[in-house]
Design an enzyme around this catalytic site. Structure first.
Site, PDB file in Angstrom:
ATOM      1  N   HIS A 176       0.884  -1.167   0.000  1.00 11.23           N
ATOM      2  CA  HIS A 176       0.000   0.000   0.000  1.00 11.23           C
ATOM      3  C   HIS A 176       0.925   1.221   0.000  1.00 11.23           C
ATOM      4  O   HIS A 176       2.005   1.169   0.590  1.00 11.23           O
ATOM      5  CB  HIS A 176      -0.828   0.141   1.276  1.00 11.23           C
ATOM      6  N   ASP A 182       2.425   1.960   3.309  1.00 13.09           N
ATOM      7  CA  ASP A 182       3.453   1.063   3.864  1.00 13.09           C
ATOM      8  C   ASP A 182       4.850   1.511   3.480  1.00 13.09           C
ATOM      9  O   ASP A 182       5.810   1.221   4.192  1.00 13.09           O
ATOM     10  CB  ASP A 182       3.321  -0.371   3.312  1.00 13.09           C
ATOM     11  N   GLU A 194     -11.051  -6.926  -3.778  1.00 14.83           N
ATOM     12  CA  GLU A 194     -10.839  -7.964  -2.755  1.00 14.83           C
ATOM     13  C   GLU A 194     -12.048  -8.040  -1.825  1.00 14.83           C
ATOM     14  O   GLU A 194     -12.284  -7.123  -1.032  1.00 14.83           O
ATOM     15  CB  GLU A 194      -9.564  -7.631  -1.967  1.00 14.83           C
ATOM     16  N   HIS A 209     -10.813 -13.974   4.775  1.00  8.38           N
ATOM     17  CA  HIS A 209     -12.046 -13.258   4.449  1.00  8.38           C
ATOM     18  C   HIS A 209     -13.158 -14.239   4.085  1.00  8.38           C
ATOM     19  O   HIS A 209     -14.328 -14.015   4.415  1.00  8.38           O
ATOM     20  CB  HIS A 209     -11.822 -12.288   3.281  1.00  8.38           C
ATOM     21  N   ASP A 250     -10.240 -11.655  11.840  1.00  7.02           N
ATOM     22  CA  ASP A 250      -9.284 -11.738  10.735  1.00  7.02           C
ATOM     23  C   ASP A 250      -7.871 -11.632  11.293  1.00  7.02           C
ATOM     24  O   ASP A 250      -7.285 -10.553  11.328  1.00  7.02           O
ATOM     25  CB  ASP A 250      -9.580 -10.574   9.775  1.00  7.02           C
ATOM     26  N   ASP A 261      -5.053 -12.970  10.266  1.00  7.15           N
ATOM     27  CA  ASP A 261      -3.941 -12.898   9.300  1.00  7.15           C
ATOM     28  C   ASP A 261      -2.721 -13.704   9.727  1.00  7.15           C
ATOM     29  O   ASP A 261      -1.601 -13.196   9.740  1.00  7.15           O
ATOM     30  CB  ASP A 261      -3.521 -11.433   9.071  1.00  7.15           C
TER      31      ASP A 261
HETATM   32  C1  XLS Z   1      -7.426  -6.488   4.929  1.00  7.17           C
HETATM   33  C2  XLS Z   1      -7.047  -6.759   3.551  1.00  7.17           C
HETATM   34  C3  XLS Z   1      -5.894  -5.906   3.030  1.00  7.17           C
HETATM   35  C4  XLS Z   1      -5.849  -5.991   1.530  1.00  7.17           C
HETATM   36  C5  XLS Z   1      -5.071  -4.896   0.882  1.00  7.17           C
HETATM   37  O1  XLS Z   1      -8.109  -7.294   5.567  1.00  7.17           O
HETATM   38  O2  XLS Z   1      -6.764  -8.107   3.412  1.00  7.17           O
HETATM   39  O3  XLS Z   1      -4.705  -6.311   3.613  1.00  7.17           O
HETATM   40  O4  XLS Z   1      -5.322  -7.202   1.105  1.00  7.17           O
HETATM   41  O5  XLS Z   1      -5.584  -3.654   1.182  1.00  7.17           O
HETATM   42 NI    NI Z   2      -5.888  -9.033   1.783  1.00 10.29          NI
HETATM   43 NI    NI Z   3      -7.398  -9.336   5.139  1.00 10.50          NI
END
Ligand code: XLS
Ligand code: NI
Ligand code: NI
Length: 435
Positions: free
Chosen positions: A101, A104, A232, A271, A307, A309
């Site tokens: 992004h 980042d 996404e 997700h 979420d 991750d």
């Molecule tokens: C957040 C999203 C983000 C996207 C990019 O949950 O996964 O990381 O992949 O903005």
């Molecule tokens: Ni993502």
């Molecule tokens: Ni995500």
């Protein structure tokens, strides 16, 4: 001169399944050929700049736990150091791709002109590094969810000035992605949704989002960006209701705004789970519409329902995802982006590298299992068998007839269907032979 951040960590090599070296690949041999293609070209791994380098280890109850040499991230010198160290890690892991992004890679300046200047500066710097590196840009994207200006949405914001800021931001990120030879451009709308209908005009917001995405596509063609535009899906978090809920919702949205041949989907394992689906469901839905673009690979904590991750570590889950990706013909411009972060107690550089080793190994293992299932053909045979009744001419022609004609045939032939087993456990046992 290397920065010293990864001191003591050597280039990660493939050592095979018998290796007990935690800093080696056991399954991922980039050159191994599977179904006629090198593993590296199948999987197209990418490192996510936000989780690996920008995230500082905070959670809702506590601040940063990581003290990286490039923190705090409010300065261009440290942004360059962060890029240096990122490329050192790509090198160690043999990573073919990365993703970012805008927020980042450059410090936040608080206004558009300064943000644009630092974005151009840092992407020039990254571009120079790419000249002597084999790591490429899988995708770029705009962070339109962290800064307070985005709290009520970006393209769906009730304030037209925020819509304008969003348009300018996406233009700058698409320009930067194009400059760096990015293969895709992603839009994830974490704030494109709402908290309460009481203050939300849903129709207007959806129309604005549809028009915004059309402008993105128009601009992509204007500048000759050959990459794929991806949206996404995610059902919620941070917004209570997100417009891009899941693959099916996105497909409907893209069709409504005439974008079905221009935009594809970037699907994320975590997700899918949040939306109440399996990852392979999301992949199969997108593939059925010709909209499978790329994946964000990770996993959620299955108890917390959030979420989280985390890096993937479950072969059967990953194998089924790649099974449906391979069945759809594999990736073209897309790839496997690790949208995953180490836990906040995993402080060391070694943790960061090991997390990627594990993720890459699990994906390689899953893809090989998927390829073996495809080559064996057991699932495909079971499917053909299950639907074989439709090969009969009277069954096939039914789809071009009418309710009256079908009804007449049911009466005349005394059609009385006999239920047949769906064989789920047998098929699950079959899959378990490969994973
Ligand atoms: C957040 C999203 C983000 C996207 C990019 O949950 O996964 O990381 O992949 O903005
Ligand atoms: Ni993502
Ligand atoms: Ni995500």
């Amino acid at each position: 001169m290397p920065s010293g951040f990864f001191e003591g960590i050597e280039e990660i090599r493939f050592e095979g399944v018998d290796s007990d070296n935690p800093m080696a690949f056991r399954h991922y041999n980039p050159d191994e050929v599977v179904m006629g293609k090198r593993l590296e070209d199948h999987l197209r791994f990418a490192v996510a700049w936000w989780h690996s380098f920008a995230w500082e280890g905070g959670d809702p109850f506590g601040g940063p736990t990581f003290e990286r040499p490039w923190h705090p991230q409010d300065d261009m010198g440290r942004a360059r150091l962060k890029a240096d160290i990122a490329f050192e890690m790509f090198e160690l892991l043999g990573q073919p791709f990365f993703c970012w992004h805008d927020a980042d890679i450059r410090p936040e300046q608080g206004n558009f002109a300064d943000n644009l200047k630092t974005l151009e500066e840092i992407t020039d710097y990254i571009g120079e590094k790419m000249q002597t590196s084999s790591t490429k840009l899988l995708w770029g994207t705009a962070n339109m969810f962290s800064h307070r200006r985005w709290m009520s949405g970006a393209s769906t914001n009730p304030d037209p000035d925020v819509f304008a800021f969003a348009a300018a931001t996406v233009k700058s990120c698409l320009d930067a992605t194009h400059k760096l030879g990015g293969e895709n451009y992603v839009l994830w709308g974490g704030r494109e949704g709402y908290e309460t209908l009481l203050n939300t005009d849903l129709n207007t917001e959806l129309d604005h989002m549809g028009r915004f995405l059309n402008m993105v596509v128009e601009y992509k063609h204007k500048i000759g960006f050959k990459g794929t535009i991806l949206v996404e899906p995610k059902p919620q978090e941070p917004s209570k209701h997100q417009y891009d809920y899941d693959a099916a919702t996105c497909v409907g949205f893209l069709r409504k705004y005439g974008l079905e041949s221009e935009v594809k989907l970037n699907l994320e394992q975590g997700h899918a789970i949040l939306a109440g689906h399996s990852f392979e469901h999301e992949i199969a839905v997108a593939a059925a519409e010709g909209m499978l673009g790329s994946i964000d690979m990770n996993r959620n904590d299955y108890q917390s329902g959030w979420d989280t991750d985390q890096f993937p570590n479950n072969t059967p889950e990953v194998a089924l995802a790649y099974y449906y990706i391979l069945k759809a013909g594999g990736f073209t411009t897309g790839g496997t982006n690790f949208d995953a972060k180490v836990r906040r107690q995993s402080l060391d550089a070694k943790d960061l590298v090991a997390a990627h080793i594990g993720g890459m190994d699990i994906c390689a293992r899953g893809l090989k299992a998927a390829a073996a299932m495809i080559e064996d053909g057991g699932l495909e045979d079971a499917l053909s068998e299950r639907y074989s009744g439709w090969n009969a001419p009277e069954a096939a022609s039914m789809l071009n007839s009418s309710l009256e004609d079908i009804s007449a045939r049911v009466l005349q032939d005394n059609i009385n269907p006999e239920p047949r087993s769906g064989r789920q456990e047998i098929l699950e046992n079959y899959v378990n032979r490969f994973v």
